[in-house]
Design a protein around this motif. Sequence first.
Motif, PDB file in Angstrom:
ATOM      1  N   ALA A 111       0.822  -1.215   0.000  1.00 33.88           N
ATOM      2  CA  ALA A 111       0.000   0.000   0.000  1.00 33.88           C
ATOM      3  C   ALA A 111       0.849   1.255   0.000  1.00 33.88           C
ATOM      4  N   GLY A 112       1.928   1.265   0.817  1.00 29.32           N
ATOM      5  CA  GLY A 112       2.761   2.455   0.908  1.00 29.32           C
ATOM      6  C   GLY A 112       2.025   3.607   1.582  1.00 29.32           C
ATOM      7  N   GLY A 113       2.542   4.805   1.439  1.00 27.25           N
ATOM      8  CA  GLY A 113       1.882   5.987   1.975  1.00 27.25           C
ATOM      9  C   GLY A 113       1.770   5.978   3.488  1.00 27.25           C
ATOM     10  N   TRP A 114       0.660   6.512   3.979  1.00 31.34           N
ATOM     11  CA  TRP A 114       0.472   6.637   5.422  1.00 31.34           C
ATOM     12  C   TRP A 114       0.277   5.277   6.079  1.00 31.34           C
ATOM     13  N   VAL A 115      -0.248   4.302   5.325  1.00 33.77           N
ATOM     14  CA  VAL A 115      -0.412   2.956   5.889  1.00 33.77           C
ATOM     15  C   VAL A 115       0.958   2.370   6.204  1.00 33.77           C
ATOM     16  N   ASP A 116       1.866   2.475   5.269  1.00 34.00           N
ATOM     17  CA  ASP A 116       3.228   1.983   5.491  1.00 34.00           C
ATOM     18  C   ASP A 116       3.884   2.721   6.651  1.00 34.00           C
ATOM     19  N   GLY A 117       3.694   4.030   6.703  1.00 33.11           N
ATOM     20  CA  GLY A 117       4.296   4.811   7.781  1.00 33.11           C
ATOM     21  C   GLY A 117       3.764   4.417   9.144  1.00 33.11           C
ATOM     22  N   LYS A 173       7.648  -5.295  -5.110  1.00 35.38           N
ATOM     23  CA  LYS A 173       6.679  -4.328  -5.635  1.00 35.38           C
ATOM     24  C   LYS A 173       7.111  -3.761  -6.980  1.00 35.38           C
TER      25      LYS A 173
END
Length: 286
Positions: A111-117, A173
């Motif tokens: 997913a990356g983004g804020w989910v990854d963070g 990815k």
Amino acid sequence: MTEGRFQSPGWRAARRFTRHRLAMAGLVVIAIFVIAALLAPWIAPYDPIATSWSRIRKPPSELYWFGTDENGRDVFSRVLWGARASLMAGVISVFAAGCFGVPLGLLAGMAGGWVDGLVSRVADAMLSVPFLILAIALAAFLGPALENAMLAIAISATPIFVRLARGMALDAKGAEWVDASRAIGNPMFVTATRHVLPNILPPLLVQATLAIAEAIIAEASLSFLGLGQQPPNPSWGSMLNGAQRFLTQAPWMSIYPGLAIFLVVLAFNLVGDGLRDALDPRSEAR
């Protein structure tokens, strides 16, 4: 054309693993302990919790192979039954950690983004605390019981699988086969489960094997501190706790449960090393 040219990667990995002598020795030791734990009700010569004031701290003999403890209980029978608690805690805890940590890691990596963070920061915060210290703190909060100790170990081991799955998902990815899966319209969930997950299973399997060894040590440590298996039910850690007062008078009370922990942990580490070498394609050329 040789037959080996048409062997699948899984078959070649299995062949490399069987040629790893130390790994096979570790597998045999694990099998012996698993069989002993499963057959403990039938092969244990005495009731592991039955006390007798007439046989307190008897040395090893034909009647009591590993001697008796401070309450007259047969140490051999308690070691057999204690294998159940230790192996169950190790396997179930790591299985639960993998079932929860791997999907989170895949989600963060894909997913990356804020989910990854968010997932990464929580995992990093948990990893900043030593594994055993975190397990002790959680077990103390949950209360003394084997089930709570297993839950504490599972929670403490989860960030390891999150970080590993996330890192490998990030590597996969950018692969062409992931781009091809997305190009034909597969959603992220399908791409992650059908294409990414099968390709990262080998290192996850290696990590799980090594984590079981750590979980067995953690369970023994928690039981030693009174936070795991509760007396009079046998556990290798609680047996060591009771034996520490009699190290000079009855050394057999600590030797045999300590030796059991040493052998099982060593066996799982040897199997993990063998799996790592067998699942590494570069080892074929060595």
